[in-house]
Design an enzyme around this catalytic site. Structure first.
Site, PDB file in Angstrom:
ATOM      1  N   TYR A 179       0.847  -1.206   0.000  1.00 42.12           N
ATOM      2  CA  TYR A 179       0.000   0.000   0.000  1.00 42.12           C
ATOM      3  C   TYR A 179       0.881   1.255   0.000  1.00 42.12           C
ATOM      4  CZ  TYR A 179      -4.381   2.574   0.566  1.00 42.12           C
ATOM      5  OH  TYR A 179      -5.465   3.409   0.376  1.00 42.12           O
TER       6      TYR A 179
ATOM      7  N   LYS B  70      -3.139   8.546   2.700  1.00 42.43           N
ATOM      8  CA  LYS B  70      -4.372   8.399   3.503  1.00 42.43           C
ATOM      9  C   LYS B  70      -4.176   8.979   4.904  1.00 42.43           C
ATOM     10  CE  LYS B  70      -7.163   6.305   0.525  1.00 42.43           C
ATOM     11  NZ  LYS B  70      -8.187   7.100  -0.180  1.00 42.43           N
TER      12      LYS B  70
END
Ligand code: NAD
Ligand code: 0WE
Length: 256
Positions: A156, A163
């Site tokens: 990720y 995020k």
């Protein structure tokens, strides 16, 4: 009588019928909201137009969220046609495919810049225009995040860092816009098979892993997310702002 009768909302992030933003749009529409849609680049116009028209939307506008002039054009149009706005759904993220594999330690300066620009700054860019149209009528801004912001999840990488910036932006925006009666919240969704999840190496394994360990012993659907989005966009969540709400079948609470 719907929860969102007479409300006007704009949706950023529909790419196709599997998009989380599309599930949210359908829920908001069912409760009476009138919606506008944006799409990222001409290739998506043929995908988004039939979906938007199927729920009676007349405002379907191009918007690459990394371009201030395109964002300005969108909000000028909303102001001209509606004169105000109640709901903004931000469901946009992008990092170069090269950055979503290997080590985070190998992230490039350009890969970092693009991921943070499209996935995190874009919320600020939209909120700063939206609040001017929401003033005096309340309003709700929501965005989509993922557990990779606070835990290390393989591959990720820079999206996790984007995020984290997005979630911090939710809190700072909530603090700023609260005095105008505008709430700002995020939904942290579990993994869902969408375009953004396609081609992610090992996505099947991620789904399987969650299904085995999450308290609800299943994965979540885009409609599970949309139900929480409806709550956050409606008066049911009147006292709620600056929050990250998990719609992940409880996966985030589990230790061993
Ligand atoms: P999706 O591919 O359907 O949606 C992503 C959207 O981002 C697309 O509509 C795409 O056009 C848009 N986008 C990308 N770059 C853009 C740009 N420069 N300007 C404007 N739009 C741009 O996939 P999705 O899974 O529905 O993703 C929506 C949101 O949900 C994303 O923020 C994603 O990080 C988040 N999320 C997804 C999952 C999942 O497993 N699918 C889990 C948690 C959070
Ligand atoms: O936020 C996301 C994915 C966002 C995303 C997806 C892509 C794929 C295609 C951003 N940029 C791109 N760029 C592309 O070129 N998710 C929460 C879904 C996701 O993505 C992962 C995951 C999960 C879950 C990437 C690696 C590991 C897990």
């Amino acid at each position: 009588m719907g929860l969102l009768d007479n409300k006007k909302g704009i949706i950023f992030g529909v790419a196709n019928e599997k998009s989380i933003a599309w599930a949210i749009a359908q829920r908001l529409h069912k409760e009476g909201a009138e919606l506008a849609f944006t799409y990222a680049g001409e290739v998506l116009i043929d995908r988004v137009t039939p979906l938007a028209e199927s729920i009676g939307s007349k405002l379907i506008l191009p918007c690459d969220v990394s371009k201030d002039d395109e964002i300005d054009t969108v909000f000028n149009k909303i102001k001209e046609v509606w004169g105000g706005l109640d709901i903004l759904v931000h469901s946009v993220a992008f990092a170069s495919k090269e950055e979503l594999k290997g080590m985070y330690a190998d992230t490039t300066r350009e890969g970092f810049r693009i991921a943070l620009d499209v996935s995190a700054y874009s919320l600020v860019a939209l909120a700063k225009r939206a609040y001017l149209l929401m003033e005096g009528r309340g309003g709700s801004i929501i965005t989509m995040t993922y557990l990779g912001s606070e835990r290390v999840l393989p591959n990720y990488n820079v999206m996790g860092v984007a995020k984290a910036a997005l979630e911090a932006s939710v809190r700072y925006l909530a603090a700023d816009l609260g005095q105008k009666g505008i709430k700002v919240n995020a939904i942290s969704a579990g993994p869902i098979r969408t375009l953004a999840a396609m081609g992610i190496a090992g996505f099947r394994e991620i789904l399987h892993h969650v299904e085995e360990r999450a308290p609800l012993k299943r994965n979540v659907s885009a409609d599970d997310v949309a139900r929480t989005a409806l709550y956050l966009c409606s008066e049911l969540s009147n006292g709620v702002t600056g929050e990250i709400i998990y719609v992940d079948a409880g996966y985030n609470i589990v230790g061993m």
